[in-house]
Design an enzyme around this catalytic site. Structure first.
Site: not given
Length: 358
Positions: A37, A123, A151, A206, A247, A294-296
């Site tokens: 999954k 659940r 489960h 599983r 930053y 940072c983002m990048d």
């Protein structure tokens, strides 16, 4: 040196095969379901499924019927169980479905189904009070009740009393099914129970996280992590004492140092909460990442060592060379390694495979 991708996740399918073979051997006498999954926990559902089946798995498990359809479209014919979807979702006719309520059952005809009992996870699954009604309705329907399943909540904590309590409730639920004239198979064990609770293997186990080489138990198992996350250096510079980095200027240099800029950030799966708390593997050793993620991009402190543009940077991997691991990241930010690897399916991160021809 060879060109390096901006950012890359490499999945070693030989490691997947090793792990599945180990788990299948531990579950001797029971079949093995490889859980793929969430796009194979971020590793790629189709190649992982093929590798798992070649190593001894006989079933595949997914959450959604769409995930099952992707596997079928790829030509995979092994039995598949899909266990959680929105009402009305249409599954391929040759995919097994999980049923947890009379209402869910009412929408099915001529399907092979697995009845799920809630034994204490609270659940998905049928409440114990409603179980006899569901079993009776399933027995009277034209569906094929292939299995009863549940489960475990705490199998990754060996000795936790809930495991035995859930096993007892599961046995009670199975007896109800037998009394209704059904002859279903049983499956309860997840990765942890496959490794730690032989008595709970029943007809099918599983295996999820352990198949990907991440150990759910607090003691060593010979599991090999399949995923490595890497990038490369795109810029180097030397800064003087007193200069600050990234930053917010959360880290200031107390003596001159060499910095390496690496073009990955929180948009690529490097959690911002790792800022100032983690290392990468660069130039044969671990080196600290300084300042905020940072983002990048991230910035690596190399001290007086000179590193080259294009050099490989391993953010996490198997740990065999001393590089960080997904578990280490998880421990730092207070999560689980499941979340780390599953979150690596990113549009800017290339995904490549080793061992595809095996």
């Amino acid at each position: 040196m060879p060109d390096q991708p901006r950012a890359e996740v490499t999945v070693d399918l030989d490691h997947i095969r090793h792990n599945v073979a180990l788990l299948s051997a531990r579950a001797a006498g029971a079949e093995t379901m490889a859980v793929v999954k969430a796009d194979g926990y971020g590793h790629g559902a189709v190649p992982v499924a093929r590798a798992a089946l070649s190593a001894g798995a006989t079933w595949l498990g997914v959450a959604s019927v769409h995930e099952a359809a992707v596997l079928r479209a790829a030509g995979i014919t092994a039995p598949i169980l899909a266990w959680l979807d929105v009402p009305g979702a249409e599954a391929p006719p040759d995919v097994d479905l999980s049923v947890s309520s009379v209402d869910q059952l009412a929408g099915l005809s001529g399907r092979r189904i697995h009845l799920k009992i809630d034994t204490g996870l609270s659940r998905n699954g049928c409440p114990r009070s409603a179980w006899p009604e569901l079993v009776a309705a399933a027995a009277a329907s034209d569906n094929d009740v292939y299995a009863v399943w549940s489960h475990l909540a705490c199998a990754d904590e060996p000795g936790h009393p809930s495991v035995d309590r859930q096993a007892e409730r599961f046995a009670e639920a199975y007896r109800v099914a037998l009394d209704a004239g059904l002859t279903p198979r049983r499956h309860l064990a997840n990765s942890a129970a496959t490794l730690d609770r032989k008595d709970l293997h029943f007809d099918l186990v599983r295996v999820g996280i352990a198949m990907y080489g991440l150990n759910p138990l607090p003691y060593h198992e010979d599991l090999r992590p399949a995923m490595t996350f890497r990038s490369s250096v795109v810029l180097t510079k030397r800064i003087d004492a007193g200069e600050s980095v990234s930053y917010g200027h959360t880290w200031t240099v107390d003596q001159a140092t060499n910095l390496a800029l690496v073009p990955v950030g929180y948009a690529d799966g490097v959690s911002r909460s790792l800022s100032g708390r983690f290392d990468v593997f660069l130039g044969g050793r671990r080196r600290p990442v300084r300042g905020r993620v940072c983002m990048d991009q991230i910035i690596v402190d190399c001290g007086d060592d000179e590193v080259l543009v294009g050099e490989e940077v391993v953010l996490f991997g198997t740990g065999d060379r001393g590089e960080p691991t997904a578990r280490e990241w998880a421990d730092i930010i207070g999560t689980i390694d499941y979340e780390v690897v599953t979150g690596m399916y990113r549009s800017r991160v290339a995904r490549t495979y080793l061992g595809e021809s095996s």
